[in-house]
Design a protein around this motif. Sequence first.
Motif, PDB file in Angstrom:
ATOM      1  N   PRO A  53       0.842  -1.250   0.008  1.00 43.10           N
ATOM      2  CA  PRO A  53      -0.034  -0.088  -0.036  1.00 43.10           C
ATOM      3  C   PRO A  53       0.838   1.204  -0.027  1.00 43.10           C
ATOM      4  CG  PRO A  53      -0.999  -1.509   1.505  1.00 43.10           C
ATOM      5  CD  PRO A  53       0.376  -2.107   1.134  1.00 43.10           C
ATOM      6  N   ASP A  54       0.448   2.316  -0.551  1.00 47.97           N
ATOM      7  CA  ASP A  54       1.074   3.529  -0.820  1.00 47.97           C
ATOM      8  C   ASP A  54       1.650   4.282   0.606  1.00 47.97           C
ATOM      9  OD1 ASP A  54       0.971   3.232  -3.563  1.00 47.97           O
ATOM     10  OD2 ASP A  54      -0.634   4.606  -3.915  1.00 47.97           O
ATOM     11  N   ILE A  55       0.525   4.101   1.517  1.00 50.67           N
ATOM     12  CA  ILE A  55       0.622   4.749   2.748  1.00 50.67           C
ATOM     13  C   ILE A  55       1.871   3.966   3.519  1.00 50.67           C
ATOM     14  CG2 ILE A  55      -0.722   3.288   4.278  1.00 50.67           C
ATOM     15  CD1 ILE A  55      -1.698   5.669   5.760  1.00 50.67           C
ATOM     16  N   GLU A  56       2.180   3.043   3.297  1.00 52.95           N
ATOM     17  CA  GLU A  56       3.430   2.159   3.817  1.00 52.95           C
ATOM     18  C   GLU A  56       5.039   2.509   3.136  1.00 52.95           C
ATOM     19  OE1 GLU A  56       2.750  -2.020   4.588  1.00 52.95           O
ATOM     20  OE2 GLU A  56       0.657  -1.692   5.083  1.00 52.95           O
ATOM     21  N   ILE A  57       4.818   3.277   2.212  1.00 52.94           N
ATOM     22  CA  ILE A  57       6.139   3.744   1.505  1.00 52.94           C
ATOM     23  C   ILE A  57       6.461   5.237   1.584  1.00 52.94           C
ATOM     24  CG2 ILE A  57       7.286   3.763  -0.632  1.00 52.94           C
ATOM     25  CD1 ILE A  57       5.802   1.284  -1.419  1.00 52.94           C
ATOM     26  N   PRO A  58       7.580   5.687   2.021  1.00 51.47           N
ATOM     27  CA  PRO A  58       8.607   4.704   2.435  1.00 51.47           C
ATOM     28  C   PRO A  58       8.445   4.138   3.856  1.00 51.47           C
ATOM     29  CG  PRO A  58       9.068   6.946   3.151  1.00 51.47           C
ATOM     30  CD  PRO A  58       7.974   7.095   2.056  1.00 51.47           C
ATOM     31  N   ASN A  59       9.170   3.102   4.043  1.00 51.50           N
ATOM     32  CA  ASN A  59       8.921   2.278   5.386  1.00 51.50           C
ATOM     33  C   ASN A  59      10.517   2.028   5.762  1.00 51.50           C
ATOM     34  OD1 ASN A  59       8.797  -0.272   7.101  1.00 51.50           O
ATOM     35  ND2 ASN A  59       6.720   0.032   6.551  1.00 51.50           N
TER      36      ASN A  59
END
Length: 401
Positions: A221-227
């Motif tokens: 998912p986009d919200i988890e990048i960057p991680n």
Amino acid sequence: MITMLISSFSLWLLIWSRLGNSQIIIPAEVALSGFFLIRYFNGKKIRDLILSLLTASFGWYTYPQTFILPVFIFIFLLTYQFLRLKFSPASRQSSLALVVFFIGLLPMLFIIKNQAKGMAGNFGQSGYVGSKVLPVLKMKKGEFFSKLSVNMAKTLLMFNVRGDNSFRVNVSKAPQLDRISGMLLLIGLVSLIRNHRRLVTIFILLTLIVLLLPSLSPAIPDIEIPNNARTIGIIPSVYLLVSLGLWQLFLVFKKLTGRKFASVSGAILLSMTVYLNLNNYFMTYAHGLPENNLGPSRYIAEFLDKKITTNYTLYFAECCWGNYGQPEPKGIAYSLKKSRPVDYSRLITGCSDLDYFPLAIVTRHEDKFKNEFTACISGARQMKIYSRDGIFISNLYLLEE
């Protein structure tokens, strides 16, 4: 030495070392496997070849993002052996490397076999690993390369522009590196590329690229990048480049102004970096935690340690009433300094759940508790727990029998 010094106060490592999460072992695995590999390049000792592969093999059993580590080390070793050694020693050492690689991999094959029952479990379509990999196979080429490019750009910008969004592992959305370290990283990268030790340069650059791959999957998912959790393996290389950047600045200052001025300038720059990182951790990061870093578990545990004798068994009638599910019974129990009987495996719901006396019951909402425990709390002693700033934390009920 400079890398170890800078790492010791870096925000990225400080946060992970304090979270108590087993992912903190990943930088050690990467650093050790790389150390033994480079020592093998220098000394050609078989012992270092074996140690590098065995250390990297721990990546199979740590987290999914480290599955790629033993494969990378193994392929790099094979490439080196056949490009740099004569055919006969290259064949012998490659055969040995293959044996060591499969020894490290064998237990993982049994784990995968047990986990992938009917493609269920972690490696199935809906599993933790499968959900981040298998959907990629169904993507069209245009969609795949578009998302991959965006993910790569966001990940490369995490050092100096915008980092991990989670307040738990970062100052939310702030760069992973402070401004000075970010600048030194770029200087170190240029210096590394200009380095005459070509083999080491290639290895470090490939380490940075390869260990970023698990965080770039277009299925994430986009919200988890960057991680920064999935990229934690690059920490040794990142801070090696930061320290290399500092060292290069020192050499430039030394050439232009002399050793004394260069040493003072380097010390000032390092001191500023220390201040920025520690201020970010103890102030900015702390205030970004739930309820301004209230930490209700800590206050309940401190109250119990100071005011309630250890013969009282601890029960919980309620939990997790604060932001993001705190406080947890387990967290309170782990925070206790004095040993006492604690039942944190369940929440009690009535008088029949009270087995051992004397006892203390932690709960938040007074009316609800009195309704559920009417039959047995008539003689209970009620105490209220507050933070140092006077914020109400919870109620505590003491029953003798």
